[in-house]
Design an enzyme around this catalytic site. Sequence first.
Site, short mmCIF file in Angstrom:
data_model
loop_
_atom_site.label_atom_id
_atom_site.label_comp_id
_atom_site.label_asym_id
_atom_site.label_seq_id
_atom_site.Cartn_x
_atom_site.Cartn_y
_atom_site.Cartn_z
N ARG A 1 10.21 -21.72 20.04
CA ARG A 1 9.35 -22.36 19.05
C ARG A 1 9.07 -23.82 19.36
O ARG A 1 9.90 -24.50 19.96
CB ARG A 1 10.04 -22.34 17.69
CG ARG A 1 10.24 -20.97 17.09
CD ARG A 1 9.01 -20.52 16.35
NE ARG A 1 9.21 -19.23 15.74
CZ ARG A 1 8.44 -18.74 14.78
NH1 ARG A 1 7.41 -19.42 14.32
NH2 ARG A 1 8.67 -17.55 14.30
N LYS B 1 -1.02 -15.76 12.99
CA LYS B 1 -1.47 -16.79 12.04
C LYS B 1 -1.64 -18.14 12.74
O LYS B 1 -2.68 -18.78 12.65
CB LYS B 1 -0.46 -16.98 10.88
CG LYS B 1 -0.30 -15.79 9.98
CD LYS B 1 0.68 -16.07 8.83
CE LYS B 1 2.10 -16.38 9.26
NZ LYS B 1 2.78 -15.33 10.02
N THR B 2 -0.58 -18.57 13.43
CA THR B 2 -0.61 -19.89 14.06
C THR B 2 -1.63 -19.93 15.19
O THR B 2 -2.45 -20.86 15.29
CB THR B 2 0.80 -20.26 14.57
OG1 THR B 2 1.70 -20.22 13.47
CG2 THR B 2 0.83 -21.63 15.20
N ARG C 1 15.50 -15.95 11.91
CA ARG C 1 16.01 -15.91 10.55
C ARG C 1 17.06 -14.81 10.40
O ARG C 1 17.11 -13.87 11.17
CB ARG C 1 14.88 -15.67 9.54
CG ARG C 1 14.13 -16.93 9.15
CD ARG C 1 13.04 -16.65 8.13
NE ARG C 1 12.06 -15.72 8.65
CZ ARG C 1 11.99 -14.44 8.32
NH1 ARG C 1 12.85 -13.92 7.46
NH2 ARG C 1 11.07 -13.68 8.84
N ASP D 1 0.76 -21.55 8.19
CA ASP D 1 1.72 -20.55 7.73
C ASP D 1 1.83 -20.33 6.21
O ASP D 1 2.05 -19.22 5.79
CB ASP D 1 3.11 -20.93 8.26
CG ASP D 1 4.10 -19.78 8.22
OD1 ASP D 1 3.77 -18.70 8.71
OD2 ASP D 1 5.21 -19.97 7.69
N LYS E 1 11.28 -21.81 5.60
CA LYS E 1 11.00 -20.58 4.89
C LYS E 1 11.73 -20.52 3.55
O LYS E 1 11.26 -19.83 2.65
CB LYS E 1 11.35 -19.37 5.77
CG LYS E 1 10.34 -19.14 6.92
CD LYS E 1 8.91 -18.80 6.43
CE LYS E 1 8.13 -18.07 7.49
NZ LYS E 1 6.69 -18.10 7.43
N HIS F 1 1.35 -16.16 2.29
CA HIS F 1 1.88 -16.28 3.65
C HIS F 1 0.70 -16.14 4.61
O HIS F 1 0.43 -15.06 5.14
CB HIS F 1 2.92 -15.18 3.90
CG HIS F 1 3.69 -15.36 5.17
ND1 HIS F 1 4.09 -14.32 5.97
CD2 HIS F 1 4.14 -16.48 5.80
CE1 HIS F 1 4.75 -14.79 7.01
NE2 HIS F 1 4.79 -16.09 6.94
N SER G 1 5.33 -12.43 10.67
CA SER G 1 5.64 -13.18 11.87
C SER G 1 5.12 -12.51 13.15
O SER G 1 5.29 -11.31 13.34
CB SER G 1 7.16 -13.31 11.97
OG SER G 1 7.47 -14.12 13.06
#
Length: 528
Positions: free
Chosen positions: A319, A239-240, A56, A254, A198, A217, A235
């Site tokens: 990714r 989480k994932t 990003r 997410d 996002k 988030h 990030s």
Amino acid sequence: MQSIDTKSAIQSLLSGDQVHTQLSVAQLVEQAIARGEGTLTSTGALRAETGKYTGRSPEDKYMVDEDISRDKVDWGSVNRPISKEIFQNLYAKVIDYLQTKDALFLFKGFAGADKDSRLPIQVINEYAWHNLFAHQLFIRPTAEELASHNAEFTIVSAPTFKADPAVDGTNSETFIMVSMEERIVLIGGTEYAGEMKKSIFGIMNYLLPEQGILPMHCSANVGEEGDVALFFGLSGTGKTTLSADKGRKLIGDDEHGWSDTGVFNMEGGCYAKCINLTEENEPEIFNAIKFGTVLENVVIDEETREADYDDNSLTENTRAAYPIDFIENIMVPSVAGHPKTIVFLTADAFGVLPPISKLTKEQAMYHFLSGFTSKLAGTERGITSPQPVFSTCFGSPFLPLPASVYAEMLGQKIDEHGVNVYLVNTGWTGGEYGVGTRMKLSYTRAMVRAAIDGKLDNVETEQGSVFGVAIPKEVPGVPSDVLNPRNAWADKDAYDKKAKELADSFRENFKKFAGVSEEIISKGGPII
Ligand SMILES: Nc1ncnc2c1ncn2[C@@H]1O[C@H](COP(=O)(O)OP(=O)(O)O)[C@@H](O)[C@H]1O
Ligand SMILES: C=C(OP(=O)(O)O)C(=O)O
Ligand SMILES: [Mn+2]
């Protein structure tokens, strides 16, 4: 000022016969390959490169300064104001530019799995592979839903259109502009697909609180007994990875909302990091990389087309984007009840925070507002090694409203539902970054599972020396000597010094929350 009617501009753009609407996965893969946008990998995934921007670009992200949102938005380095004039001019240029393309791709779908609050969206892409990403990441409509679909927000993505800062008033050639009045996200100059998902998340973070829903988030999963767990984290904190657990149904990896009836996923897919991915460590994600998945910036062998997940030559932020049903054990639809456990994930590059600790209500509020973690290499432009950061609500890049809006809602919900809150350090142990090592994933998994399964409810704990948090003395499947961070450091004086530094930086950061109750600071903050 060149003022244009954005709605009719979109309509005229979409009326062209170069527009491919709602193509299937197979058609999009075929288009992407035929157009030279990507290649097929040995497991059937579509692999694309994003060029210069592999993460990003927060410095190029703007909110248009408009009457309807001016007094609500928390303006600053996250929500950078841009004038309507600059937006309109660029918008007109981008539409003109896209009119010249021989193909455009349109996806229609939703953000939000809860039908009462979902947002119908559409995504107009210059690239077929970006449209495949949108198809896999957002919620796909049924045929019936598609027939009556009426988009309330539009993403216009023109990655090969580059702004000229001197003429267009941007910071660089790249821009991600959100207009709440026109209900448009305008993206140019970047090919990183994550900007699309996002920016819709940011919009949900604006819209949902007005409906009494807390946007978060976090990832989420649910056990056989209906016990929901949430994993908040910036990030790269896990989480994932941690929400993909074959013993629990995945709700989402997410972005979630928490309403009066429970939690729901905002998305229809996952966006997993692939760096150093192995089948052994992360089998659910590894096996999700198949036909229909988009692989971003993963290096593949030219001949065999096999992915080399260890290769970070393009970026650390490689990714995989896949629909949620590529994970074996999932909740359908992505909706569940109120959470029983909340985990705050932090990747502490100082190696000071304990790998797991239980928080009191005040500690939970203190840590949620602080949002301490590290920005890990890759997800944002310019970050190449872990940078300690305070990211309020564990997601400040995505919050258009003041942090207090989200924090107050979370506090109320934690009270109302008697949620247990844990702080989990998935970062460094035995020393800071460069000296210590990252906490073993299998240990973190075991700690998180023990917490969720209630196995830490009644265990003996000791008080952490920095924040006074309750550190369990034993966790099934984890060697006890890693549980207390001070014990894990060979040099105790060095630990104490680092710990003091960290506590001071928390105090310094918390000064910005001037209006927050003294109790949260005195009972939730550092004790040294
Ligand atoms: N102890 C740990 N806990 C969680 N993730 C870890 C750990 N050690 C290494 N990792 C790696 O860190 C990354 C976490 O990324 P991810 O789960 O995608 O984060 P997020 O979804 O929060 O952005 C993964 O690549 C994972 O393999
Ligand atoms: C896609 C992103 O999210 P995460 O790394 O949390 O998966 C991002 O921050 O760009
Ligand atoms: Mn993630």
